[in-house]
Design a protein around this motif. Structure first.
Motif, PDB file in Angstrom:
ATOM      1  N   PHE A 125      62.331  40.554  58.444  1.00  0.00           N
ATOM      2  CA  PHE A 125      61.834  39.571  57.478  1.00  0.00           C
ATOM      3  C   PHE A 125      60.733  40.239  56.667  1.00  0.00           C
ATOM      4  N   MET A 126      60.837  40.188  55.323  1.00  0.00           N
ATOM      5  CA  MET A 126      59.896  40.886  54.445  1.00  0.00           C
ATOM      6  C   MET A 126      59.126  39.897  53.577  1.00  0.00           C
ATOM      7  N   LEU A 127      57.820  40.149  53.410  1.00  0.00           N
ATOM      8  CA  LEU A 127      56.934  39.315  52.591  1.00  0.00           C
ATOM      9  C   LEU A 127      56.161  40.198  51.621  1.00  0.00           C
ATOM     10  N   ASP A 128      55.933  39.690  50.407  1.00  0.00           N
ATOM     11  CA  ASP A 128      55.159  40.455  49.431  1.00  0.00           C
ATOM     12  C   ASP A 128      54.522  39.499  48.423  1.00  0.00           C
ATOM     13  N   ASP A 129      53.488  39.982  47.748  1.00  0.00           N
ATOM     14  CA  ASP A 129      52.839  39.275  46.636  1.00  0.00           C
ATOM     15  C   ASP A 129      52.465  37.836  46.991  1.00  0.00           C
ATOM     16  N   ILE A 130      51.735  37.676  48.086  1.00  0.00           N
ATOM     17  CA  ILE A 130      51.242  36.356  48.484  1.00  0.00           C
ATOM     18  C   ILE A 130      50.043  36.005  47.605  1.00  0.00           C
ATOM     19  N   ALA A 131      50.059  34.820  47.002  1.00  0.00           N
ATOM     20  CA  ALA A 131      48.986  34.461  46.071  1.00  0.00           C
ATOM     21  C   ALA A 131      48.725  32.960  46.110  1.00  0.00           C
ATOM     22  N   VAL A 132      47.466  32.597  45.889  1.00  0.00           N
ATOM     23  CA  VAL A 132      47.068  31.198  45.741  1.00  0.00           C
ATOM     24  C   VAL A 132      46.626  30.989  44.302  1.00  0.00           C
ATOM     25  N   ASP A 133      47.210  30.010  43.639  1.00  0.00           N
ATOM     26  CA  ASP A 133      46.794  29.629  42.289  1.00  0.00           C
ATOM     27  C   ASP A 133      46.109  28.274  42.411  1.00  0.00           C
ATOM     28  N   ALA A 134      44.790  28.297  42.451  1.00  0.00           N
ATOM     29  CA  ALA A 134      44.029  27.074  42.706  1.00  0.00           C
ATOM     30  C   ALA A 134      42.722  27.114  41.932  1.00  0.00           C
ATOM     31  N   PRO A 135      42.710  26.592  40.706  1.00  0.00           N
ATOM     32  CA  PRO A 135      41.472  26.570  39.921  1.00  0.00           C
ATOM     33  C   PRO A 135      40.345  25.891  40.689  1.00  0.00           C
ATOM     34  N   GLY A 136      39.214  26.555  40.766  1.00  0.00           N
ATOM     35  CA  GLY A 136      38.069  25.975  41.449  1.00  0.00           C
ATOM     36  C   GLY A 136      38.011  26.256  42.931  1.00  0.00           C
ATOM     37  N   ALA A 137      39.029  26.916  43.491  1.00  0.00           N
ATOM     38  CA  ALA A 137      39.002  27.236  44.918  1.00  0.00           C
ATOM     39  C   ALA A 137      37.941  28.292  45.198  1.00  0.00           C
ATOM     40  N   THR A 138      37.277  28.168  46.341  1.00  0.00           N
ATOM     41  CA  THR A 138      36.241  29.129  46.712  1.00  0.00           C
ATOM     42  C   THR A 138      36.439  29.557  48.156  1.00  0.00           C
ATOM     43  N   PRO A 139      36.307  30.849  48.450  1.00  0.00           N
ATOM     44  CA  PRO A 139      36.452  31.305  49.834  1.00  0.00           C
ATOM     45  C   PRO A 139      35.298  30.819  50.689  1.00  0.00           C
ATOM     46  N   VAL A 140      35.598  30.430  51.918  1.00  0.00           N
ATOM     47  CA  VAL A 140      34.562  30.000  52.851  1.00  0.00           C
ATOM     48  C   VAL A 140      33.911  31.204  53.496  1.00  0.00           C
ATOM     49  N   ASN A 141      34.690  32.269  53.693  1.00  0.00           N
ATOM     50  CA  ASN A 141      34.171  33.471  54.338  1.00  0.00           C
ATOM     51  C   ASN A 141      34.609  34.682  53.545  1.00  0.00           C
ATOM     52  N   ASN A 142      33.692  35.269  52.788  1.00  0.00           N
ATOM     53  CA  ASN A 142      34.016  36.426  51.960  1.00  0.00           C
ATOM     54  C   ASN A 142      34.170  37.708  52.752  1.00  0.00           C
ATOM     55  N   ASP A 143      33.884  37.670  54.073  1.00  0.00           N
ATOM     56  CA  ASP A 143      33.965  38.881  54.877  1.00  0.00           C
ATOM     57  C   ASP A 143      35.404  39.245  55.223  1.00  0.00           C
ATOM     58  N   VAL A 144      36.342  38.334  54.991  1.00  0.00           N
ATOM     59  CA  VAL A 144      37.742  38.595  55.305  1.00  0.00           C
ATOM     60  C   VAL A 144      38.387  39.346  54.150  1.00  0.00           C
ATOM     61  N   THR A 145      38.954  40.505  54.417  1.00  0.00           N
ATOM     62  CA  THR A 145      39.600  41.296  53.372  1.00  0.00           C
ATOM     63  C   THR A 145      40.960  40.694  53.034  1.00  0.00           C
ATOM     64  N   PRO A 146      41.241  40.417  51.761  1.00  0.00           N
ATOM     65  CA  PRO A 146      42.538  39.850  51.385  1.00  0.00           C
ATOM     66  C   PRO A 146      43.687  40.767  51.779  1.00  0.00           C
ATOM     67  N   LEU A 147      44.832  40.168  52.116  1.00  0.00           N
ATOM     68  CA  LEU A 147      46.011  40.949  52.473  1.00  0.00           C
ATOM     69  C   LEU A 147      46.576  41.675  51.262  1.00  0.00           C
ATOM     70  N   VAL A 148      46.494  41.043  50.108  1.00  0.00           N
ATOM     71  CA  VAL A 148      47.043  41.631  48.886  1.00  0.00           C
ATOM     72  C   VAL A 148      46.087  41.365  47.735  1.00  0.00           C
ATOM     73  N   SER A 149      46.163  42.205  46.701  1.00  0.00           N
ATOM     74  CA  SER A 149      45.418  41.932  45.478  1.00  0.00           C
ATOM     75  C   SER A 149      46.082  40.767  44.757  1.00  0.00           C
ATOM     76  N   SER A 150      45.278  39.926  44.118  1.00  0.00           N
ATOM     77  CA  SER A 150      45.852  38.775  43.426  1.00  0.00           C
ATOM     78  C   SER A 150      44.902  38.287  42.342  1.00  0.00           C
ATOM     79  N   LEU A 151      45.490  37.691  41.316  1.00  0.00           N
ATOM     80  CA  LEU A 151      44.731  37.066  40.237  1.00  0.00           C
ATOM     81  C   LEU A 151      44.820  35.566  40.412  1.00  0.00           C
ATOM     82  N   GLY A 152      43.671  34.915  40.566  1.00  0.00           N
ATOM     83  CA  GLY A 152      43.659  33.471  40.756  1.00  0.00           C
ATOM     84  C   GLY A 152      43.598  32.736  39.429  1.00  0.00           C
TER      85      GLY A 152
END
Length: 230
Positions: free
Chosen positions: A117-144
């Motif tokens: 099973f293969m996964l790629d380009d996981i992204a969240v498109d959510a205007p106004g969303a804010t991370p609760v913990n910035n210490d977690v490194t994202p799995l992939v680069s993404s433009l919100g």
């Protein structure tokens, strides 16, 4: 081998076959960092089965209230599992039911003696969303998304980088002309934001209308639209 190629770039996530023993199936999880959703949002990703010779790969998409315990997640992809086709296919799920809540989303592989099973380009498109913990490194680069949108006089663009490197974000008008080089810097891996105040390269105010912002980071590239309304 093109069969094993990522959707974009050179890397992807994969879950390999688990041979059933008394009904046991895959139980592999990808869990996002915790974030506060805005008024609306979606999660999207690309998935595929390497082959259907052993049956298609199966997965669920779930959301929790911030917990990482699998027992605390509830499905948003339906009562039954989803099957991934044998070609890269985009899946998108609405998160609006969790507006203004702290959440995590997860993708759970539940294949039964399939292959990969293969996964790629996981992204969240959510205007106004804010991370609760910035210490977690994202799995992939993404433009919100950008928030607010429409906006006047300025808007905040969110983006994430999975590894350190050069990041550019450029603003274009409807004719494809570059209006402003908003960002051209080396960034550490993590979640970031940048503000556009509706001005061009000479710091002159631009007219109302639709604009596009394009992010490039390594081999990742994505473009989204926004509206300046005066």
């Amino acid at each position: 081998d093109e069969t094993y190629a990522a959707h974009t770039g050179e890397k992807y996530l994969a879950a390999f076959a688990a041979v059933p023993a008394g009904g046991v199936v895959n139980n592999d999880w990808v869990i996002s960092q915790q974030f506060t959703l805005g008024a609306t949002g979606t999660v999207s990703f690309w998935a595929m089965s390497i082959t259907d010779s052993y049956g298609l790969e199966r997965f669920n998409v779930l959301v929790s209230d911030g917990s990482t315990n699998p027992n605390d997640f509830e499905p948003i992809s339906g009562a039954n599992y989803v099957e991934a086709p044998t070609a890269w296919t985009e899946f998108t799920y609405d998160l609006s039911a969790y507006a203004n809540e702290n959440i995590r989303f997860a993708i759970q592989c539940v294949s039964s003696d399939a292959f990969i099973f293969m996964l790629d380009d996981i992204a969240v498109d959510a205007p106004g969303a804010t991370p609760v913990n910035n210490d977690v490194t994202p799995l992939v680069s993404s433009l919100g998304g950008n928030y607010p949108n429409p906006f006047n006089p300025e808007t905040t663009i969110s983006y994430a980088t999975s590894q350190a490197g050069r990041v550019t974000i450029d603003i274009y008008n409807l004719r494809g002309q570059k209006v402003k080089s908003l960002l051209n810097e080396n960034k550490e891996a993590g979640n970031h934001t940048v503000v556009w105040n509706g001005t061009d390269e000479n710091n002159n105010n631009v007219a109302s209308g639709m604009f596009f912002y394009k992010m490039r980071a390594g081999k990742y590239s994505s473009t989204k639209k926004m509206i300046l309304m005066k």
